[in-house]
Write an enzyme that holds these catalytic residues in place. Structure first.
Site, PDB file in Angstrom:
ATOM      1  N   ARG A   1    -116.592   0.779 -31.220  1.00  0.00           N
ATOM      2  CA  ARG A   1    -117.222  -0.415 -31.322  1.00  0.00           C
ATOM      3  C   ARG A   1    -117.572  -1.646 -30.189  1.00  0.00           C
ATOM      4  O   ARG A   1    -116.587  -2.550 -29.819  1.00  0.00           O
ATOM      5  CB  ARG A   1    -115.589  -1.196 -32.365  1.00  0.00           C
ATOM      6  CG  ARG A   1    -115.129  -0.381 -33.158  1.00  0.00           C
ATOM      7  CD  ARG A   1    -116.106  -0.104 -33.930  1.00  0.00           C
ATOM      8  NE  ARG A   1    -115.940   0.601 -35.825  1.00  0.00           N
ATOM      9  CZ  ARG A   1    -116.399   1.152 -36.166  1.00  0.00           C
ATOM     10  NH1 ARG A   1    -117.848   1.555 -35.984  1.00  0.00           N
ATOM     11  NH2 ARG A   1    -116.076   2.407 -36.839  1.00  0.00           N
TER      12      ARG A   1
ATOM     13  N   ASN B   1    -108.600   7.096 -30.324  1.00  0.00           N
ATOM     14  CA  ASN B   1    -108.600   8.258 -31.207  1.00  0.00           C
ATOM     15  C   ASN B   1    -108.597   8.916 -29.612  1.00  0.00           C
ATOM     16  O   ASN B   1    -110.012   9.195 -29.246  1.00  0.00           O
ATOM     17  CB  ASN B   1    -110.136   7.702 -31.675  1.00  0.00           C
ATOM     18  CG  ASN B   1    -109.979   7.621 -32.614  1.00  0.00           C
ATOM     19  OD1 ASN B   1    -108.256   7.267 -34.329  1.00  0.00           O
ATOM     20  ND2 ASN B   1    -111.291   6.438 -33.180  1.00  0.00           N
TER      21      ASN B   1
ATOM     22  N   LYS C   1    -101.577   6.703 -31.795  1.00  0.00           N
ATOM     23  CA  LYS C   1    -102.142   6.538 -33.082  1.00  0.00           C
ATOM     24  C   LYS C   1    -102.139   8.141 -33.689  1.00  0.00           C
ATOM     25  O   LYS C   1    -102.799   9.322 -32.900  1.00  0.00           O
ATOM     26  CB  LYS C   1    -103.541   7.052 -33.186  1.00  0.00           C
ATOM     27  CG  LYS C   1    -104.458   6.324 -34.588  1.00  0.00           C
ATOM     28  CD  LYS C   1    -106.045   6.424 -34.025  1.00  0.00           C
ATOM     29  CE  LYS C   1    -106.516   6.209 -36.046  1.00  0.00           C
ATOM     30  NZ  LYS C   1    -108.025   5.786 -35.750  1.00  0.00           N
TER      31      LYS C   1
ATOM     32  N   GLU D   1    -106.224   7.847 -39.295  1.00  0.00           N
ATOM     33  CA  GLU D   1    -107.992   8.334 -40.040  1.00  0.00           C
ATOM     34  C   GLU D   1    -108.015   9.543 -39.137  1.00  0.00           C
ATOM     35  O   GLU D   1    -108.799   9.848 -38.491  1.00  0.00           O
ATOM     36  CB  GLU D   1    -108.883   7.290 -38.757  1.00  0.00           C
ATOM     37  CG  GLU D   1    -108.183   5.969 -40.097  1.00  0.00           C
ATOM     38  CD  GLU D   1    -109.350   4.390 -39.369  1.00  0.00           C
ATOM     39  OE1 GLU D   1    -109.281   4.541 -37.928  1.00  0.00           O
ATOM     40  OE2 GLU D   1    -109.946   3.823 -40.043  1.00  0.00           O
TER      41      GLU D   1
ATOM     42  N   ARG E   1     -99.010   3.099 -32.486  1.00  0.00           N
ATOM     43  CA  ARG E   1     -99.299   2.193 -33.654  1.00  0.00           C
ATOM     44  C   ARG E   1     -99.253   2.135 -35.312  1.00  0.00           C
ATOM     45  O   ARG E   1     -98.654   3.681 -34.912  1.00  0.00           O
ATOM     46  CB  ARG E   1    -100.941   2.516 -33.334  1.00  0.00           C
ATOM     47  CG  ARG E   1    -101.517   2.407 -31.868  1.00  0.00           C
ATOM     48  CD  ARG E   1    -102.455   2.154 -31.772  1.00  0.00           C
ATOM     49  NE  ARG E   1    -103.764   1.357 -32.019  1.00  0.00           N
ATOM     50  CZ  ARG E   1    -104.794   1.376 -33.220  1.00  0.00           C
ATOM     51  NH1 ARG E   1    -104.948   3.008 -33.690  1.00  0.00           N
ATOM     52  NH2 ARG E   1    -105.399   0.169 -33.030  1.00  0.00           N
TER      53      ARG E   1
ATOM     54  N   ARG F   1    -104.366  -0.587 -50.133  1.00  0.00           N
ATOM     55  CA  ARG F   1    -103.611   0.179 -49.166  1.00  0.00           C
ATOM     56  C   ARG F   1    -103.087  -1.308 -47.347  1.00  0.00           C
ATOM     57  O   ARG F   1    -102.058  -0.168 -46.700  1.00  0.00           O
ATOM     58  CB  ARG F   1    -105.388   0.318 -47.995  1.00  0.00           C
ATOM     59  CG  ARG F   1    -105.381  -0.042 -46.611  1.00  0.00           C
ATOM     60  CD  ARG F   1    -106.579   0.521 -45.944  1.00  0.00           C
ATOM     61  NE  ARG F   1    -107.007   0.282 -44.871  1.00  0.00           N
ATOM     62  CZ  ARG F   1    -108.127   0.378 -43.825  1.00  0.00           C
ATOM     63  NH1 ARG F   1    -109.484   0.496 -44.530  1.00  0.00           N
ATOM     64  NH2 ARG F   1    -108.202  -0.351 -42.784  1.00  0.00           N
TER      65      ARG F   1
ATOM     66  N   ASP G   1    -107.522  -4.528 -41.169  1.00  0.00           N
ATOM     67  CA  ASP G   1    -107.364  -4.121 -39.762  1.00  0.00           C
ATOM     68  C   ASP G   1    -108.799  -5.280 -39.380  1.00  0.00           C
ATOM     69  O   ASP G   1    -110.524  -5.570 -39.249  1.00  0.00           O
ATOM     70  CB  ASP G   1    -108.448  -2.472 -40.344  1.00  0.00           C
ATOM     71  CG  ASP G   1    -108.412  -1.863 -39.683  1.00  0.00           C
ATOM     72  OD1 ASP G   1    -108.841  -1.901 -38.507  1.00  0.00           O
ATOM     73  OD2 ASP G   1    -109.834  -1.107 -39.484  1.00  0.00           O
TER      74      ASP G   1
ATOM     75  N   GLU H   1    -101.402  -6.666 -31.785  1.00  0.00           N
ATOM     76  CA  GLU H   1    -102.339  -5.834 -32.023  1.00  0.00           C
ATOM     77  C   GLU H   1    -103.484  -6.814 -31.952  1.00  0.00           C
ATOM     78  O   GLU H   1    -103.771  -6.861 -33.568  1.00  0.00           O
ATOM     79  CB  GLU H   1    -102.654  -4.514 -31.912  1.00  0.00           C
ATOM     80  CG  GLU H   1    -103.810  -3.798 -30.925  1.00  0.00           C
ATOM     81  CD  GLU H   1    -104.011  -2.430 -31.705  1.00  0.00           C
ATOM     82  OE1 GLU H   1    -103.176  -1.687 -31.610  1.00  0.00           O
ATOM     83  OE2 GLU H   1    -105.202  -1.857 -32.661  1.00  0.00           O
TER      84      GLU H   1
ATOM     85  N   GLU I   1    -116.092  -6.396 -33.409  1.00  0.00           N
ATOM     86  CA  GLU I   1    -115.802  -5.193 -34.287  1.00  0.00           C
ATOM     87  C   GLU I   1    -116.374  -5.944 -36.099  1.00  0.00           C
ATOM     88  O   GLU I   1    -117.217  -5.778 -36.030  1.00  0.00           O
ATOM     89  CB  GLU I   1    -115.087  -4.435 -34.791  1.00  0.00           C
ATOM     90  CG  GLU I   1    -115.598  -3.220 -35.618  1.00  0.00           C
ATOM     91  CD  GLU I   1    -114.662  -2.449 -36.286  1.00  0.00           C
ATOM     92  OE1 GLU I   1    -113.734  -1.637 -35.163  1.00  0.00           O
ATOM     93  OE2 GLU I   1    -114.812  -0.907 -36.492  1.00  0.00           O
TER      94      GLU I   1
ATOM     95  N   HIS J   1    -113.340  -7.239 -45.468  1.00  0.00           N
ATOM     96  CA  HIS J   1    -113.550  -5.560 -45.334  1.00  0.00           C
ATOM     97  C   HIS J   1    -115.039  -5.184 -46.412  1.00  0.00           C
ATOM     98  O   HIS J   1    -115.096  -4.219 -47.004  1.00  0.00           O
ATOM     99  CB  HIS J   1    -112.898  -4.919 -45.727  1.00  0.00           C
ATOM    100  CG  HIS J   1    -112.304  -3.828 -45.575  1.00  0.00           C
ATOM    101  ND1 HIS J   1    -113.663  -2.783 -45.177  1.00  0.00           N
ATOM    102  CD2 HIS J   1    -111.601  -3.260 -44.089  1.00  0.00           C
ATOM    103  CE1 HIS J   1    -113.573  -2.016 -44.736  1.00  0.00           C
ATOM    104  NE2 HIS J   1    -112.328  -1.795 -43.843  1.00  0.00           N
TER     105      HIS J   1
ATOM    106  N   TRP K   1    -112.223   2.620 -48.615  1.00  0.00           N
ATOM    107  CA  TRP K   1    -113.503   2.818 -47.398  1.00  0.00           C
ATOM    108  C   TRP K   1    -114.425   1.440 -48.445  1.00  0.00           C
ATOM    109  O   TRP K   1    -115.123   0.885 -47.235  1.00  0.00           O
ATOM    110  CB  TRP K   1    -113.537   3.444 -47.236  1.00  0.00           C
ATOM    111  CG  TRP K   1    -112.634   4.763 -45.886  1.00  0.00           C
ATOM    112  CD1 TRP K   1    -112.052   3.868 -45.788  1.00  0.00           C
ATOM    113  CD2 TRP K   1    -112.771   5.837 -45.920  1.00  0.00           C
ATOM    114  NE1 TRP K   1    -111.044   5.606 -44.725  1.00  0.00           N
ATOM    115  CE2 TRP K   1    -112.046   6.697 -45.081  1.00  0.00           C
ATOM    116  CE3 TRP K   1    -113.634   7.029 -45.879  1.00  0.00           C
ATOM    117  CZ2 TRP K   1    -111.804   7.131 -44.504  1.00  0.00           C
ATOM    118  CZ3 TRP K   1    -114.031   8.522 -45.871  1.00  0.00           C
ATOM    119  CH2 TRP K   1    -112.736   8.680 -44.394  1.00  0.00           C
TER     120      TRP K   1
HETATM  121  C1  BDP Z   1    -110.897   0.861 -36.966  1.00  0.00           C
HETATM  122  C2  BDP Z   1    -111.940   0.648 -36.527  1.00  0.00           C
HETATM  123  C3  BDP Z   1    -111.692   1.973 -35.975  1.00  0.00           C
HETATM  124  C4  BDP Z   1    -110.323   2.483 -34.572  1.00  0.00           C
HETATM  125  C5  BDP Z   1    -109.449   1.970 -35.969  1.00  0.00           C
HETATM  126  C6  BDP Z   1    -108.473   2.254 -35.676  1.00  0.00           C
HETATM  127  O1  BDP Z   1    -112.907   1.110 -37.231  1.00  0.00           O
HETATM  128  O2  BDP Z   1    -112.950   2.569 -34.797  1.00  0.00           O
HETATM  129  O3  BDP Z   1    -110.609   3.553 -34.605  1.00  0.00           O
HETATM  130  O4  BDP Z   1    -109.594   0.712 -36.504  1.00  0.00           O
HETATM  131  O5  BDP Z   1    -107.705   1.023 -34.894  1.00  0.00           O
HETATM  132  O6  BDP Z   1    -111.412  -0.991 -37.587  1.00  0.00           O
HETATM  133  O7  BDP Z   1    -107.627   3.358 -34.976  1.00  0.00           O
END
Ligand code: BDP
Length: 699
Positions: free
Chosen positions: A175, A217, A294, A298, A331, A342, A371, A393, A399, A518, A540
């Site tokens: 991002r 990540n 994290k 995801e 997180r 969600r 998000d 946060e 993004e 979204h 998604w």
């Molecule tokens: C989402 C992003 C992704 C991040 C995720 C996060 O698309 O790339 O890894 O948040 O915050 O918005 O972990």
């Protein structure tokens, strides 16, 4: 001249001869431009800055003196000597006062008399306080405020003010829209890139005191000895500017790099591995901050893989870090395909764990429950975990708000969140009262202007300023940043701040008006794709969020729907349960409404929605013409880039508007009211657009 003063002079001359002068107007200098003040103001400031008196020799105190010398030298158009004892009338003193009431990071700025001479005293109980005080004094000159008489005291509102870099070890920034990662991993640990010092200065100037170097990540490799050595060099470069380094830790690291068969947080061997790893980190980096994690989000590994809770996982890491004073930022960004909505998942998983986290764990919560959308209500966890430290946060990198080309000043969004009333844990509570940490997903990279666009620098600046003082006004911050970045001429400042203050609202209008969210393109999030319905997981897909059909549009989150509203305090529940008392910005977030529903304006929802898109496009057109009036007042290089990016923004705002209108027309089967312009293309045209190389994608 003392050795200390000489060293400073050399350092500062080196600085000025380097980055700053070589390419003056490419944005590299950010808001720390230090160009000469116009006359007669310059002479007035000069009378109050004949010398810089610095006695403390710590490296942070030295940074304060270096920066003052650099800044004042530029602003006043002549070198200002650093001395250990004042010998002129009108010196600036950096002074440690052990019994100071400024706390560990605060400072005071006072005008007074020292040894019978007029002086401006920057005093603090710590060297960090001196550093922040030095930047505050420079800011006053940069924004042409008076230095006399001065009597002010400042201390930060939250203790940890940190950036989160989503930087991968191959230097791709997830991002990221501003080039590669600033961390030059292949050349580390021996290469000490001077740019890191400028990064540190920029952060220190707005009070940011911590940075997480790698992506949430995370890759476990960062915790191997070779990489810890690289991290150490960066930490050494950041430390003199009061910035501590944290790392994102991959929960399964004990398996991936430790050779253990499990990462179960209750397994003694796993716990030992993390303790040893912490010990190793603290040998290399004595002021290491701790871990950001994290987990079970995801696809990331986490304690739930072993039937354990988030608290079990966080507390294990906390135990390993505690002997060294380290902290865990854990997180709360989690969501499960099984959830009926969600946005309920974070609260559902974390609220019951309140009080079960160790003292050095901070649960890090995104501003909204979804998000980082252009607009969301605040996350219901704020105020709902009184027994747990919480971090707010936010995302600096845009993004979901048009990447680096769209002008969107995020100060108003963060102010909106911080000022939101939670009614918990107390009646009068606001989000800002419930957090002890502010974390911002960084927007910086190797682009010369750091953030991909000149205006995105404002988001870095505003994040720091709001983290320092969470009740600041976004408008005041915009004013400050504009003066420091573009100049102090009142007409220019008024025009630029007006553009900034309208910009985020414009994005909301042309992308996701009235509480929609979204609707961006899949994966890369570039451009509109409200029609997408075929992604693997229901949550998604944009259709999951807008629920548009012939009957209406919006997500019913009241008791008759998912009841996500039930996660908020009763006064909020009552207000948002009724359509008539729900503020329009959040209307379709909480309600599914018929297209013909009458709005406050007297128009139908359908007409209102269409009006918002047009209003968004109009705002961008207005920003473009405002910018055009500044042509002769702004240096060519920066003027041209902003002008070009505004043209991109206008194009893309029209695209968002047209594609969205075409989609809602299709969903509602409604004609466009008279006077509303038809989209430039049929819906199928927008649906076929593809962007395989859009920047910043996760990988
Ligand atoms: C989402 C992003 C992704 C991040 C995720 C996060 O698309 O790339 O890894 O948040 O915050 O918005 O972990």
């Amino acid at each position: 001249m003392t050795r200390f003063a000489l060293a400073l002079l050399i350092l500062v001359t080196g600085f000025l001869g380097g980055e700053g002068r070589a390419s003056a107007e490419d944005g590299y200098r950010l808001w720390l431009r230090y160009d000469p003040v116009e006359q007669p103001a310059r002479d007035q400031y000069r009378r109050l800055a004949c010398q810089i008196v610095a006695t403390s020799g710590s490296e942070i105190a030295r940074s304060a003196a270096v920066e003052l010398q650099r800044g004042l030298g530029g602003l006043l158009g002549a070198p200002v000597p650093v001395v250990e004892r004042t010998s002129c009338d009108g010196a600036i003193l950096l002074r440690r006062e052990p019994a100071s009431d400024t706390g560990p990071e605060g400072y005071k700025l006072r005008s007074g008399t020292v040894d019978g001479r007029r002086a401006t005293v920057i005093s603090a109980g710590s060297d960090r306080g001196l550093l922040y005080g030095a930047f505050a004094l420079l800011r006053r000159v940069q924004t042409r405020q008076s230095l006399e008489p001065l009597n002010l005291r400042e201390r930060p509102g939250v203790a940890l003010r940190m950036l989160n870099h989503w930087d991968n070890l191959d230097r791709h920034v997830e991002r990221g829209y501003a080039g590669q990662s600033l961390w030059d991993w292949p050349r580390l640990p021996l290469w000490r890139d001077p740019r890191i010092v400028d990064y540190a200065r920029a952060n220190a100037s707005v009070g940011i005191n911590a940075t997480v170097l790698n992506n949430v990540n995370s890759n476990a490799t960062i915790l191997t000895p070779d990489w810890i050595a690289k991290v150490r060099t960066l930490a050494d470069q950041l430390r003199p500017w009061g910035i501590r380094v944290f790392l994102s830790a991959r929960f399964s690291a004990p398996v991936e790099i430790g050779g253990l068969p499990t990462a179960d947080p209750l397994d003694p061997a796993v716990r030992r591995w993390w303790r040893n790893k912490s010990d190793e980190l603290y040998v290399a980096i004595p002021d290491f901050g701790g871990f950001l994690v994290k987990a079970n989000s995801e696809g990331q590994p986490g304690p739930q893989d072993y039937g354990r809770s988030h608290a079990d996982g966080a507390n294990m890491l906390a135990e390993a870090l505690a002997p060294h004073g380290g902290q865990v930022l854990w997180r709360a960004f989690v969501y499960a395909p099984s959830a009926d909505d969600r946005v309920k998942q974070g609260y559902a998983e974390f609220q019951p764990l309140d009080g079960r986290f160790a003292a050095n764990v901070i649960v890090q919560v995104k501003n909204g429950p979804l998000d980082f959308q252009p607009r969301e209500p605040f996350h219901p966890l704020f105020g709902a975990m009184p027994g747990t430290q919480l971090a707010l946060e936010v995302q600096l990198t845009k993004e979901y708000l048009g990447f680096a080309t769209h002008l969107a000043y995020l100060g108003p969004m963060w102010e909106e969140v911080l000022q939101s009333r939670t009614y918990r844990p107390r009646q009068g509570s606001r989000v800002r009262d419930t957090v002890t940490v502010m974390a911002g997903v960084a927007n910086s990279g190797t682009d010369r202007n750091w953030t991909g666009s000149h205006f995105d620098q404002a988001n870095w600046f505003a994040f720091g300023r709001l983290a320092w003082k969470p009740d600041s006004s976004a408008a005041a911050i915009a004013d400050e940043w504009t003066k420091m970045t573009w100049g102090n001429e009142p007409g220019k400042v008024a025009t630029i701040t007006r553009m900034m203050m309208q910009s985020r609202g414009a994005v909301v209008d042309y992308m996701t008006p009235l509480g929609l969210a979204h609707l961006m393109g899949s994966g890369h999030h570039h451009g509109p794709a409200p029609w997408v319905a075929d992604l693997e997981r229901a949550d998604w897909n944009p259709v999951y969020y807008h629920r548009a059909g012939r009957d209406g549009i919006g997500f019913d989150r009241t008791a008759s729907g998912s009841n996500a509203l039930g996660q908020y305090a009763p006064p909020i529940q009552r207000r948002f349960a009724q359509v008539s008392t729900t503020p329009e910005p959040y209307l379709l977030w909480f309600h599914h409404l018929a297209w013909d529903r009458r709005m406050r304006s007297g128009r139908t929802l359908w007409e209102e929605l269409l009006g918002r898109y047009d209003r968004g496009v109009e705002s961008v057109i207005a920003m473009r013409s405002s910018w055009a009036t500044l042509r002769s007042e702004i240096d060519e290089e920066r003027y041209a880039q902003v002008a070009a990016f505004l043209a991109v923004q206008e194009d893309e705002a029209r695209w968002w508007r047209d594609a969205s209108v075409a989609n809602w027309q299709d969903a509602s089967r409604r004609p466009l009211p008279r006077g509303v312009r038809a989209p430039a293309h049929p819906l199928s045209y927008y649906q076929k657009l593809r962007f395989p190389f859009a920047p910043g994608q996760a990988r």
